[in-house]
Design a protein around this motif. Structure first.
Motif: not given
Length: 234
Positions: A216-223
């Motif tokens: 389960e992946k979440e990207t942060i700050f524009g990837g």
């Protein structure tokens, strides 16, 4: 007359440290003078473009009081204290690292928490007693060579119990519109030669049998950053 410093192999801070660490990251994680200067919350905040608290919260949100938690490497700033405090005296927090100076700093930070242990070990080799509820790699994978990435990820998966989870917080491939992308290209070229691999591959790429797990992946700050939670498929 000023004495010449001892050669690296005779310096206790370099004893047993992997070659890639002394060749690439001596200034950041091995040399005690640099480490003392860099181990500050302000440095962490600057290096992570003010995203330090957002990223730490992703990790800390996975912890519960009374759990057994293994963090694979020491992190600058106060993260290890916060993680150990959240686990609390009814749990156990284990911090491992491969470099003597990081063990020194981690031990100092956790000295008042008897439920916290600091152990010198390579992240791919540590053999714990019993199983952990949460195992976390916080900005470690981008700092190690490709084969070591595979060894670390696979070792973490081997230690994962049926009801446990792995937490990876690290760099990611930034969106093309994200201006930080071009700053990091320069940083990676000159200072972080192993980091571009996380722009090219998912963390699951380093597992032998990724299909056995939920990623389960979440990207942060524009990837720029990613948080990946791994659990076993039922």
């Amino acid at each position: 007359m000023t004495k010449n410093p001892p050669p690296l192999q005779q310096n206790p801070y370099y004893e047993g440290v992997p070659t890639y660490m002394t060749e690439v990251y001596d200034w950041a994680y091995v040399d005690p003078n640099w480490v003392r200067a860099l181990d500050r919350n302000l440095v962490v905040k600057t290096l992570l473009f003010l995203n330090d608290q957002r990223l730490m919260r992703r990790y800390l949100a996975q912890l519960q009081p009374g759990q057994r938690v293994w963090q694979l490497a020491h992190v600058y700033g106060d993260l290890v204290q916060r993680a150990a405090e959240k686990v609390g005296p009814h749990g156990e927090f284990v911090l491992t690292d491969v470099t003597p100076i990081q063990i020194e700093h981690g031990s100092r930070k956790l000295k008042d928490m008897p439920w916290a242990k600091v152990i010198r070990s390579d992240a791919a080799d540590y053999q714990p007693e019993g199983r952990f509820d949460v195992i976390c790699s916080f900005f470690l994978l981008h700092e190690v060579p490709e084969q070591k990435k595979r060894e670390i990820v696979e070792h973490m998966l081997e230690q994962l119990p049926d009801d446990g989870k792995l937490v990876f917080v690290d760099y990611h491939n930034p969106a093309r519109w994200q201006p930080i992308r071009y700053i990091l290209k320069l940083v990676n070229h000159y200072l972080e030669p192993f980091a571009n691999a996380l722009w090219q591959h998912e963390i699951s790429h380093y597992a032998k049998q990724p299909e056995r797990y939920h990623w389960e992946k979440e990207t942060i700050f524009g990837g720029v950053y990613q948080c990946v939670i791994v659990t076993k498929k039922r």
